[in-house]
Design a protein around this motif. Structure first.
Motif, PDB file in Angstrom:
ATOM      1  N   LEU A  46       0.593  -1.251   0.123  1.00 44.35           N
ATOM      2  CA  LEU A  46       0.031   0.107  -0.047  1.00 44.35           C
ATOM      3  C   LEU A  46       0.705   1.316  -0.079  1.00 44.35           C
ATOM      4  O   LEU A  46       0.699   2.180  -0.555  1.00 44.35           O
ATOM      5  CB  LEU A  46      -0.776   0.255   1.386  1.00 44.35           C
ATOM      6  CG  LEU A  46      -2.215   0.818   1.233  1.00 44.35           C
ATOM      7  CD1 LEU A  46      -2.986   0.754  -0.101  1.00 44.35           C
ATOM      8  CD2 LEU A  46      -2.970   0.507   2.312  1.00 44.35           C
ATOM      9  N   ALA A  47       2.014   1.160   0.622  1.00 48.90           N
ATOM     10  CA  ALA A  47       2.872   2.545   0.846  1.00 48.90           C
ATOM     11  C   ALA A  47       3.378   2.846  -0.564  1.00 48.90           C
ATOM     12  O   ALA A  47       3.638   3.818  -1.171  1.00 48.90           O
ATOM     13  CB  ALA A  47       4.087   2.234   1.876  1.00 48.90           C
ATOM     14  N   PHE A 123      -2.136   8.564   5.270  1.00 48.98           N
ATOM     15  CA  PHE A 123      -0.859   8.991   5.259  1.00 48.98           C
ATOM     16  C   PHE A 123      -0.061   8.965   6.575  1.00 48.98           C
ATOM     17  O   PHE A 123       1.226   8.968   6.704  1.00 48.98           O
ATOM     18  CB  PHE A 123      -1.035  10.567   4.864  1.00 48.98           C
ATOM     19  CG  PHE A 123      -1.419  10.803   3.469  1.00 48.98           C
ATOM     20  CD1 PHE A 123      -0.567  10.463   2.624  1.00 48.98           C
ATOM     21  CD2 PHE A 123      -2.796  11.066   3.012  1.00 48.98           C
ATOM     22  CE1 PHE A 123      -0.975  10.563   1.169  1.00 48.98           C
ATOM     23  CE2 PHE A 123      -3.118  11.216   1.854  1.00 48.98           C
ATOM     24  CZ  PHE A 123      -2.183  11.021   0.567  1.00 48.98           C
ATOM     25  N   THR A 124      -0.739   8.779   7.614  1.00 52.34           N
ATOM     26  CA  THR A 124      -0.265   8.749   9.045  1.00 52.34           C
ATOM     27  C   THR A 124       0.241   7.116   9.230  1.00 52.34           C
ATOM     28  O   THR A 124       1.148   6.631   9.557  1.00 52.34           O
ATOM     29  CB  THR A 124      -1.066   9.064  10.146  1.00 52.34           C
ATOM     30  OG1 THR A 124      -1.650  10.292   9.568  1.00 52.34           O
ATOM     31  CG2 THR A 124      -0.268   9.343  11.415  1.00 52.34           C
ATOM     32  N   THR A 125      -0.855   6.200   8.901  1.00 47.99           N
ATOM     33  CA  THR A 125      -0.659   4.747   9.235  1.00 47.99           C
ATOM     34  C   THR A 125       0.312   4.215   8.447  1.00 47.99           C
ATOM     35  O   THR A 125       1.210   3.272   8.591  1.00 47.99           O
ATOM     36  CB  THR A 125      -2.004   4.109   8.912  1.00 47.99           C
ATOM     37  OG1 THR A 125      -3.236   5.042   9.258  1.00 47.99           O
ATOM     38  CG2 THR A 125      -2.004   2.710   9.661  1.00 47.99           C
ATOM     39  N   VAL A 126       0.211   4.559   7.125  1.00 42.23           N
ATOM     40  CA  VAL A 126       1.027   3.831   5.962  1.00 42.23           C
ATOM     41  C   VAL A 126       2.381   4.563   5.650  1.00 42.23           C
ATOM     42  O   VAL A 126       3.433   3.937   5.895  1.00 42.23           O
ATOM     43  CB  VAL A 126       0.339   3.406   4.747  1.00 42.23           C
ATOM     44  CG1 VAL A 126       1.206   2.835   3.646  1.00 42.23           C
ATOM     45  CG2 VAL A 126      -0.945   2.609   4.889  1.00 42.23           C
ATOM     46  N   LEU A 127       2.275   5.828   5.255  1.00 43.86           N
ATOM     47  CA  LEU A 127       3.369   6.409   4.864  1.00 43.86           C
ATOM     48  C   LEU A 127       4.194   6.922   6.168  1.00 43.86           C
ATOM     49  O   LEU A 127       5.504   7.216   6.026  1.00 43.86           O
ATOM     50  CB  LEU A 127       3.171   7.344   3.932  1.00 43.86           C
ATOM     51  CG  LEU A 127       2.738   7.086   2.490  1.00 43.86           C
ATOM     52  CD1 LEU A 127       2.435   8.326   1.599  1.00 43.86           C
ATOM     53  CD2 LEU A 127       3.569   6.211   1.838  1.00 43.86           C
ATOM     54  N   ALA A 132      -0.665   1.718  12.631  1.00 43.64           N
ATOM     55  CA  ALA A 132      -1.980   1.517  13.510  1.00 43.64           C
ATOM     56  C   ALA A 132      -2.657   0.617  12.431  1.00 43.64           C
ATOM     57  O   ALA A 132      -2.496   0.351  11.203  1.00 43.64           O
ATOM     58  CB  ALA A 132      -2.730   2.920  13.460  1.00 43.64           C
ATOM     59  N   ALA A 133      -4.044  -0.110  12.733  1.00 39.24           N
ATOM     60  CA  ALA A 133      -4.639  -0.955  11.980  1.00 39.24           C
ATOM     61  C   ALA A 133      -5.405  -0.284  10.879  1.00 39.24           C
ATOM     62  O   ALA A 133      -5.749   0.942  11.095  1.00 39.24           O
ATOM     63  CB  ALA A 133      -5.705  -1.777  12.950  1.00 39.24           C
TER      64      ALA A 133
END
Ligand code: HEM
Length: 187
Positions: A46-47, A123-127, A132-133
């Motif tokens: 995903l990133a 943008f926070t979770t992945v990149l 986080a889930a």
């Protein structure tokens, strides 16, 4: 072939870079993301998908600005305004519509991806590496359905674009792809 009929080196670089990025982003979207459950294993593909998609948006904007402000790519002989559009092969007639639509739909795809990413906090979770889930399913965001639907339209547009190249290069024996490559007279 004279320099006027060729694309400039920056244009050639942006064209092929864009082609590589779009195929890679499609590949990850269709072969990995679409079928994978939203587990932590999905964070890396995903990133990469998101980063490539955003790079595509930047290149589309750069190409539109270059086209408007700096350099208008040359027409081919068969695209001459003196030859009536209706007398050209159907694939070439479609080019008039397909070229602007390619820009529009690649930009829209990236914008719709961002429209999924913002509410899903990607943008926070992945990149951002927050870890986080992920949401259980991205289809809770309306942009997800549009991102999938527009990808089918973009695939058709790209197919037409590739068929035009095959038609001119291999069936008509023209130096079609040579126009979109580096030559000593466009350096
Ligand atoms: C031109 C650029 C892009 C292309 C060609 C593209 C293509 C795709 C494709 C083909 C899929 C799978 C669609 C389906 O099977 O229904 C997908 C899914 C997705 N894309 Fe993109 N994408 C692009 C840009 C972006 C960007 C910029 C983001 C986010 C910043 C993004 C986020 C996503 C997400 C979150 C999914 C859903 C994954 C899932 O449902 O599990 N995409 N994309």
């Amino acid at each position: 072939m004279s320099a006027k009929k060729r694309y400039r080196p920056l244009w050639v670089i942006l064209h092929w870079l864009m082609a590589i990025l779009v195929f890679s982003t499609f590949g990850i979207g269709l072969l990995s993301l679409a079928y994978q459950p939203n587990t932590p294993a999905k964070l890396v593909p995903l990133a990469v998908h998101m980063a490539l998609g955003i790079a595509i948006l930047v290149i589309v904007i750069a190409r539109v600005l270059l086209r408007l402000l700096v350099f208008r790519p040359p027409r081919r002989a068969t695209q001459s305004p003196t030859i009536k559009l209706k007398k050209q092969p159907i694939l070439d007639q479609l080019n008039v519509y397909v070229h602007p639509l390619l820009y529009l739909f690649t930009a829209l795809m990236a914008l719709l991806g961002i429209a999924i990413a913002i509410p899903a906090n990607l943008f926070t979770t992945v990149l951002g590496g927050a870890g986080a889930a992920l949401p259980a399913d991205f289809y809770i965001y309306p942009a997800r359905t549009w991102h999938g639907t527009l990808s089918l339209i973009l695939m058709l547009l790209i197919a037409q674009h590739v068929l035009v190249a095959i038609f001119h290069q291999f069936l008509k024996g023209e130096n079609f792809l040579g126009r979109m490559w580096f030559n000593k007279d466009n350096r």
